[in-house]
Design a protein around this motif. Structure first.
Motif, PDB file in Angstrom:
ATOM      1  N   ALA A 136     -12.954 -49.307  20.078  1.00 53.00           N
ATOM      2  CA  ALA A 136     -13.206 -47.906  19.720  1.00 53.00           C
ATOM      3  C   ALA A 136     -11.875 -47.227  19.447  1.00 53.00           C
ATOM      4  CB  ALA A 136     -13.929 -47.195  20.860  1.00 53.00           C
ATOM      5  N   VAL A 137     -11.866 -46.315  18.480  1.00 55.42           N
ATOM      6  CA  VAL A 137     -10.686 -45.479  18.221  1.00 55.42           C
ATOM      7  C   VAL A 137     -11.144 -44.024  18.316  1.00 55.42           C
ATOM      8  CG1 VAL A 137      -8.906 -44.830  16.555  1.00 55.42           C
ATOM      9  CG2 VAL A 137      -9.640 -47.219  16.707  1.00 55.42           C
ATOM     10  N   LEU A 138     -10.441 -43.244  19.115  1.00 49.44           N
ATOM     11  CA  LEU A 138     -10.782 -41.826  19.269  1.00 49.44           C
ATOM     12  C   LEU A 138      -9.578 -40.978  18.884  1.00 49.44           C
ATOM     13  CD1 LEU A 138     -12.071 -43.413  22.017  1.00 49.44           C
ATOM     14  CD2 LEU A 138     -13.120 -41.171  22.251  1.00 49.44           C
ATOM     15  N   LEU A 139      -9.780 -40.052  17.956  1.00 54.44           N
ATOM     16  CA  LEU A 139      -8.730 -39.112  17.580  1.00 54.44           C
ATOM     17  C   LEU A 139      -8.954 -37.827  18.381  1.00 54.44           C
ATOM     18  CD1 LEU A 139      -8.600 -39.569  13.697  1.00 54.44           C
ATOM     19  CD2 LEU A 139      -7.682 -41.018  15.538  1.00 54.44           C
ATOM     20  N   PRO A 140      -8.049 -37.542  19.325  1.00 58.95           N
ATOM     21  CA  PRO A 140      -8.307 -36.435  20.249  1.00 58.95           C
ATOM     22  C   PRO A 140      -8.405 -35.077  19.577  1.00 58.95           C
ATOM     23  CG  PRO A 140      -6.494 -37.823  21.021  1.00 58.95           C
ATOM     24  CD  PRO A 140      -6.807 -38.254  19.632  1.00 58.95           C
ATOM     25  N   ASP A 141      -7.802 -34.934  18.380  1.00 55.32           N
ATOM     26  CA  ASP A 141      -7.875 -33.602  17.759  1.00 55.32           C
ATOM     27  C   ASP A 141      -9.225 -33.336  17.118  1.00 55.32           C
ATOM     28  OD1 ASP A 141      -7.210 -35.505  15.899  1.00 55.32           O
ATOM     29  OD2 ASP A 141      -5.749 -34.280  14.823  1.00 55.32           O
ATOM     30  N   ASP A 142     -10.075 -34.339  16.981  1.00 52.72           N
ATOM     31  CA  ASP A 142     -11.475 -34.093  16.638  1.00 52.72           C
ATOM     32  C   ASP A 142     -12.240 -33.990  17.954  1.00 52.72           C
ATOM     33  OD1 ASP A 142     -11.902 -33.716  13.942  1.00 52.72           O
ATOM     34  OD2 ASP A 142     -12.121 -35.835  13.485  1.00 52.72           O
ATOM     35  N   LEU A 143     -12.512 -32.767  18.360  1.00 58.59           N
ATOM     36  CA  LEU A 143     -13.248 -32.541  19.610  1.00 58.59           C
ATOM     37  C   LEU A 143     -14.737 -32.524  19.287  1.00 58.59           C
ATOM     38  CD1 LEU A 143     -13.409 -31.662  22.606  1.00 58.59           C
ATOM     39  CD2 LEU A 143     -13.093 -29.306  21.818  1.00 58.59           C
ATOM     40  N   ILE A 144     -15.508 -33.373  19.960  1.00 61.66           N
ATOM     41  CA  ILE A 144     -16.950 -33.425  19.696  1.00 61.66           C
ATOM     42  C   ILE A 144     -17.677 -33.114  20.997  1.00 61.66           C
ATOM     43  CG2 ILE A 144     -18.882 -34.811  18.863  1.00 61.66           C
ATOM     44  CD1 ILE A 144     -16.908 -36.401  17.156  1.00 61.66           C
ATOM     45  N   LEU A 145     -18.413 -32.011  21.004  1.00 57.82           N
ATOM     46  CA  LEU A 145     -19.093 -31.549  22.214  1.00 57.82           C
ATOM     47  C   LEU A 145     -20.599 -31.605  22.017  1.00 57.82           C
ATOM     48  CD1 LEU A 145     -16.888 -28.417  23.017  1.00 57.82           C
ATOM     49  CD2 LEU A 145     -16.735 -30.700  24.037  1.00 57.82           C
ATOM     50  N   GLY A 146     -21.297 -32.027  23.040  1.00 58.07           N
ATOM     51  CA  GLY A 146     -22.752 -32.073  22.975  1.00 58.07           C
ATOM     52  C   GLY A 146     -23.277 -32.647  24.263  1.00 58.07           C
ATOM     53  N   PRO A 147     -24.599 -32.664  24.403  1.00 56.95           N
ATOM     54  CA  PRO A 147     -25.185 -33.172  25.646  1.00 56.95           C
ATOM     55  C   PRO A 147     -24.820 -34.633  25.897  1.00 56.95           C
ATOM     56  CG  PRO A 147     -26.864 -32.192  24.228  1.00 56.95           C
ATOM     57  CD  PRO A 147     -25.594 -32.213  23.444  1.00 56.95           C
ATOM     58  N   GLN A 148     -24.689 -35.424  24.829  1.00 52.12           N
ATOM     59  CA  GLN A 148     -24.286 -36.825  24.989  1.00 52.12           C
ATOM     60  C   GLN A 148     -22.975 -37.058  24.252  1.00 52.12           C
ATOM     61  OE1 GLN A 148     -27.056 -39.811  23.615  1.00 52.12           O
ATOM     62  NE2 GLN A 148     -26.029 -41.396  24.823  1.00 52.12           N
ATOM     63  N   GLY A 149     -22.097 -37.845  24.855  1.00 50.27           N
ATOM     64  CA  GLY A 149     -20.814 -38.122  24.223  1.00 50.27           C
ATOM     65  C   GLY A 149     -21.007 -38.857  22.904  1.00 50.27           C
ATOM     66  N   CYS A 150     -20.180 -38.525  21.916  1.00 53.60           N
ATOM     67  CA  CYS A 150     -20.294 -39.175  20.609  1.00 53.60           C
ATOM     68  C   CYS A 150     -20.093 -40.680  20.737  1.00 53.60           C
ATOM     69  CB  CYS A 150     -19.270 -38.564  19.645  1.00 53.60           C
ATOM     70  SG  CYS A 150     -19.298 -39.312  18.016  1.00 53.60           S
ATOM     71  N   LEU A 151     -19.090 -41.097  21.522  1.00 58.17           N
ATOM     72  CA  LEU A 151     -18.832 -42.545  21.611  1.00 58.17           C
ATOM     73  C   LEU A 151     -19.996 -43.272  22.293  1.00 58.17           C
ATOM     74  CD1 LEU A 151     -16.882 -44.772  20.882  1.00 58.17           C
ATOM     75  CD2 LEU A 151     -15.803 -44.494  23.130  1.00 58.17           C
ATOM     76  N   SER A 152     -20.598 -42.661  23.289  1.00 57.01           N
ATOM     77  CA  SER A 152     -21.776 -43.285  23.926  1.00 57.01           C
ATOM     78  C   SER A 152     -22.882 -43.495  22.896  1.00 57.01           C
ATOM     79  CB  SER A 152     -22.319 -42.399  25.047  1.00 57.01           C
ATOM     80  OG  SER A 152     -21.398 -42.312  26.087  1.00 57.01           O
ATOM     81  N   GLU A 153     -23.119 -42.469  22.088  1.00 57.90           N
ATOM     82  CA  GLU A 153     -24.153 -42.586  21.048  1.00 57.90           C
ATOM     83  C   GLU A 153     -23.804 -43.702  20.067  1.00 57.90           C
ATOM     84  OE1 GLU A 153     -25.944 -38.073  20.481  1.00 57.90           O
ATOM     85  OE2 GLU A 153     -24.362 -38.730  19.137  1.00 57.90           O
ATOM     86  N   MET A 154     -22.535 -43.759  19.703  1.00 61.69           N
ATOM     87  CA  MET A 154     -22.131 -44.762  18.709  1.00 61.69           C
ATOM     88  C   MET A 154     -22.249 -46.178  19.269  1.00 61.69           C
ATOM     89  SD  MET A 154     -18.886 -42.983  16.819  1.00 61.69           S
ATOM     90  CE  MET A 154     -18.598 -44.320  15.652  1.00 61.69           C
ATOM     91  N   ILE A 155     -21.900 -46.338  20.549  1.00 57.48           N
ATOM     92  CA  ILE A 155     -21.989 -47.678  21.144  1.00 57.48           C
ATOM     93  C   ILE A 155     -23.455 -48.119  21.202  1.00 57.48           C
ATOM     94  CG2 ILE A 155     -21.708 -48.945  23.318  1.00 57.48           C
ATOM     95  CD1 ILE A 155     -18.967 -47.575  23.607  1.00 57.48           C
TER      96      ILE A 155
END
Ligand code: UTP
Length: 301
Positions: A136-155
């Motif tokens: 996984a690669v996460l760019l910290p300056d793209d903040l993604i907020l929601g009930p479920q984490g974006c990376l969890s959804e993607m995995i």
């Protein structure tokens, strides 16, 4: 890693590229790394770390720069600071710092990118430090907020797809395609869009779609060999997009439409939106925000 994560994930490593210059936020980023800029009281990097840990990531690899050692100081536990806080009766914030921090026993790697040669080059710097399997690669300056984490959804989605490159995707205005990698979509099925191509920053009139790639990726390990052959592209930098494009014929590419809301905190406007969003959820700030709105209306009248 969090004890409460019981699910199996083949995506075991998260790479955090944090070696960039952050020129759009100068002069703030002259001495403070962009990734440590706060959304109210929480630095961007902390949100990304929390998202990765919630997704069950085992190893965290930070690709940093020697001038940005403050990132490592933030990320790792500071027992002396916690002891000082506890001695002053500030046990609550000490406990939060401990929960947020990575501990010496955690699987954490810091690797240096000595010059900002591009996002692709930053990912390549992590090559010898990742666990087997997709990363996984996460760019910290793209903040993604929601009930479920974006990376969890993607995995979870990646588990269905099984292999290849999967990138977080978002619809943007056609006028904005020149700011993003844009997918050439061949088929849409629910949240997953299969792509036959990806183009870096196309002009609106030539963009193959308005489906933009944003700062979360799950990449097949072929990315590392594809990056190692990559010549410098747009802006003289080694572009991750070009290496992803190179692998499509062999491993495939799909975009994933996440459920959360993304804030481009690498830009002033996006950061302001993020701060206002988070402030609106914080009881301590909500009244200030509403009062500010009222005062503005009175002043304008
Ligand atoms: P950006 O292009 O948004 O960051 O890269 P930047 O170059 O630091 O900022 P601006 O555009 O000049 O304002 C996205 C992420 O990739 C990292 C950055 O630190 C950021 O987290 N990055 C970028 C690297 O690690 N190395 C690079 O060579 C370039």
């Amino acid at each position: 890693m969090r004890d409460d994560h019981s699910g199996f994930s083949a995506v075991r490593t998260a790479i955090f590229p944090v070696a960039g210059l952050g020129t759009r936020f100068l002069p703030a980023t002259k001495t403070t790394p962009k990734e440590l800029l706060p959304v109210l009281d929480t630095p961007l990097i902390q949100y990304a770390i929390d998202e990765a840990r919630d997704a069950g990531i085992e190893r965290l690899v930070f690709v940093s720069h020697p001038s940005k050692s403050a990132i490592e100081r933030h990320v790792m536990d500071d027992a002396a600071l916690r002891a000082t806080l506890c001695a002053k009766g500030k046990d609550g914030i000490a406990a939060r710092l401990e929960a947020d921090a990575l501990q010496p026993g955690d699987d954490v790697v810091f690797v240096m990118q000595d010059a900002p040669l591009g996002l692709g080059h930053a990912v390549l710097c992590a090559r010898n430090h990742v666990l087997p399997g997709p990363v996984a690669v996460l760019l910290p300056d793209d903040l993604i907020l929601g009930p479920q984490g974006c990376l969890s959804e993607m995995i979870a989605a990646y588990g269905q797809i099984g292999a290849g490159h999967l990138v977080a995707a978002e619809e943007v205005a056609r006028a904005a395609t020149g700011s993003y990698g844009i997918l050439d979509v061949s088929r849409r099925a629910g949240a997953v869009s299969s792509a036959r191509g990806i183009v870096e920053k196309p002009a609106p009139e030539t963009a193959p779609s308005t489906t933009a790639v944003v700062g979360r990726y799950i990449l097949d390990p072929v990315i590392f060999s594809d990056l190692s052959w990559q010549q410098a592209g747009t802006g003289g930098e080694i572009q991750l997009t070009d290496a992803i494009a190179r692998g499509i014929a062999r491993v495939g590419l799909a975009g994933f439409t996440f459920s959360g809301r993304r804030f481009d905190c690498g830009s002033k406007a996006g950061m302001l939106q993020a701060v206002l969003h988070v402030a609106g959820l914080d009881p301590e700030c909500r009244d200030v925000l509403h009062g500010f709105g009222r005062n503005r209306l009175v002043t304008a009248a």
